[in-house]
Scaffold this motif. Sequence first.
Motif, PDB file in Angstrom:
ATOM      1  N   GLU A 249      -1.851   1.936   8.253  1.00 43.61           N
ATOM      2  CA  GLU A 249      -1.330   3.209   7.749  1.00 43.61           C
ATOM      3  C   GLU A 249      -0.135   3.001   6.818  1.00 43.61           C
ATOM      4  O   GLU A 249       0.016   3.715   5.818  1.00 43.61           O
ATOM      5  N   MET A 250       0.717   2.036   7.130  1.00 49.04           N
ATOM      6  CA  MET A 250       1.870   1.769   6.268  1.00 49.04           C
ATOM      7  C   MET A 250       1.429   1.319   4.883  1.00 49.04           C
ATOM      8  O   MET A 250       2.027   1.683   3.870  1.00 49.04           O
ATOM      9  N   LEU A 251       0.352   0.519   4.823  1.00 53.07           N
ATOM     10  CA  LEU A 251      -0.152   0.063   3.532  1.00 53.07           C
ATOM     11  C   LEU A 251      -0.729   1.210   2.710  1.00 53.07           C
ATOM     12  O   LEU A 251      -0.821   1.114   1.477  1.00 53.07           O
ATOM     13  N   ARG A 252      -1.084   2.306   3.369  1.00 57.40           N
ATOM     14  CA  ARG A 252      -1.673   3.441   2.672  1.00 57.40           C
ATOM     15  C   ARG A 252      -0.635   4.427   2.135  1.00 57.40           C
ATOM     16  O   ARG A 252      -0.964   5.285   1.320  1.00 57.40           O
ATOM     17  N   THR A 253       0.594   4.344   2.600  1.00 52.52           N
ATOM     18  CA  THR A 253       1.585   5.342   2.193  1.00 52.52           C
ATOM     19  C   THR A 253       1.935   5.199   0.717  1.00 52.52           C
ATOM     20  O   THR A 253       1.936   4.095   0.154  1.00 52.52           O
ATOM     21  N   GLU A 254       2.247   6.320   0.116  1.00 46.42           N
ATOM     22  CA  GLU A 254       2.615   6.322  -1.299  1.00 46.42           C
ATOM     23  C   GLU A 254       3.885   5.516  -1.536  1.00 46.42           C
ATOM     24  O   GLU A 254       4.023   4.836  -2.560  1.00 46.42           O
ATOM     25  N   GLU A 255       4.809   5.589  -0.580  1.00 45.60           N
ATOM     26  CA  GLU A 255       6.059   4.845  -0.732  1.00 45.60           C
ATOM     27  C   GLU A 255       5.804   3.347  -0.790  1.00 45.60           C
ATOM     28  O   GLU A 255       6.441   2.622  -1.565  1.00 45.60           O
ATOM     29  N   THR A 256       4.839   2.860   0.015  1.00 44.01           N
ATOM     30  CA  THR A 256       4.512   1.429  -0.002  1.00 44.01           C
ATOM     31  C   THR A 256       3.947   1.007  -1.349  1.00 44.01           C
ATOM     32  O   THR A 256       4.263  -0.085  -1.849  1.00 44.01           O
ATOM     33  N   THR A 257       3.136   1.855  -1.947  1.00 45.22           N
ATOM     34  CA  THR A 257       2.546   1.493  -3.251  1.00 45.22           C
ATOM     35  C   THR A 257       3.608   1.342  -4.330  1.00 45.22           C
ATOM     36  O   THR A 257       3.367   0.666  -5.343  1.00 45.22           O
ATOM     37  N   ARG A 258       4.781   1.967  -4.135  1.00 43.13           N
ATOM     38  CA  ARG A 258       5.861   1.854  -5.134  1.00 43.13           C
ATOM     39  C   ARG A 258       6.768   0.654  -4.865  1.00 43.13           C
ATOM     40  O   ARG A 258       7.643   0.359  -5.673  1.00 43.13           O
ATOM     41  N   ARG A 259       6.576  -0.005  -3.725  1.00 37.62           N
ATOM     42  CA  ARG A 259       7.418  -1.149  -3.375  1.00 37.62           C
ATOM     43  C   ARG A 259       6.962  -2.407  -4.113  1.00 37.62           C
ATOM     44  O   ARG A 259       5.829  -2.486  -4.613  1.00 37.62           O
ATOM     45  N   PRO A 260       7.817  -3.458  -4.150  1.00 33.05           N
ATOM     46  CA  PRO A 260       7.444  -4.711  -4.837  1.00 33.05           C
ATOM     47  C   PRO A 260       6.210  -5.357  -4.210  1.00 33.05           C
ATOM     48  O   PRO A 260       5.920  -5.161  -3.020  1.00 33.05           O
ATOM     49  N   GLU A 261       5.515  -6.148  -5.005  1.00 33.48           N
ATOM     50  CA  GLU A 261       4.317  -6.826  -4.528  1.00 33.48           C
ATOM     51  C   GLU A 261       4.637  -7.737  -3.335  1.00 33.48           C
ATOM     52  O   GLU A 261       3.829  -7.867  -2.409  1.00 33.48           O
TER      53      GLU A 261
END
Length: 321
Positions: A249-261
């Motif tokens: 679920e954390m990998l799916r959050t929009e905030e995670t997608t904005r984090r560094p690779e």
Amino acid sequence: MKPALTREFNPQTLTLEIVAVSLWLLNGVCAQELPLEKLTLEYLPNAIRIHSRVISGGLPADERAFQQLQSLGVKTLISVDGAEPNVSLAHQFGMRYVHLPHGYDGISEDRLKELAKALQELEGPIYIHCHHGQHRSPAAAAAGCIAAGLIDPTSGLELLRRAGTNPNYRGLFRVVSQAQPLPTAELDRLQIDFVERAKVPPLAAAMVALEHTFDNLKQLSRNRWQSSAAHPDLESTHEGLLLREHFVEMLRTEETTRRPEGYRQMLRDAQQLAAELETAVGQVKTGDSARDPLLHATRLLESLSANCRDCHAQFRDTAGD
């Protein structure tokens, strides 16, 4: 002409006067400087009395913990944890909850002012807590008490030392070391509507759930991955499944997608380790494994803990460095 001082020197009288002055100091000004008293309380982890009206500690998890708070005379609870406070249980025991969450990377200037205002204004004694009472709550209590003028600035870092706050949380140490008393007029002007439940961003809420599941798995590992009499509700395969799903679920959050690779890759690595742990704890129950499933599950949990520590050090604990 007689001299101005005519009292005859009496060593016994002088000794009594010194004792009287010493007691006055201990009961007066110095009482504000001395507390930092570690409290041994079965249901309130890592509790430390900082001031006559402020105690820092861990989560009051059930009625027994609230009974101990009641025995301490606590009237107000301040949670700096991201989890939703148990407001109904607090009300049951005649206490008020205030929710002022902050992260491990530090405390914002506005949040610090809110903490100072709460510690100065709300009915005490006040119990300020995070989940474990080791990192965020002692930092909030120390910085808040300094800003409210309740303790001397030099006492803040000593509180972190006694609480066992991890020095790697540089943001927490920074805010305490830099805290200064706020002008009384500034605190008086502040108008704050203290809430019982604050809105928490999705990623922060996911971190809270992850932390609770990790705690459950640690308890299970100490009992050879079996349920215990103290926690019969905990079951290793269920907790292993929950842990893996938290990372999904954390990998799916929009905030995670904005984090560094690099951050996203560490989450993917953690998800893979969690999947392996879920399999391993299942093998503990069935015995279906070519290797020692107890040892393998424990080592996987240790690897996950190391992954989390590394991720925190890079992306959470030192924001702003």
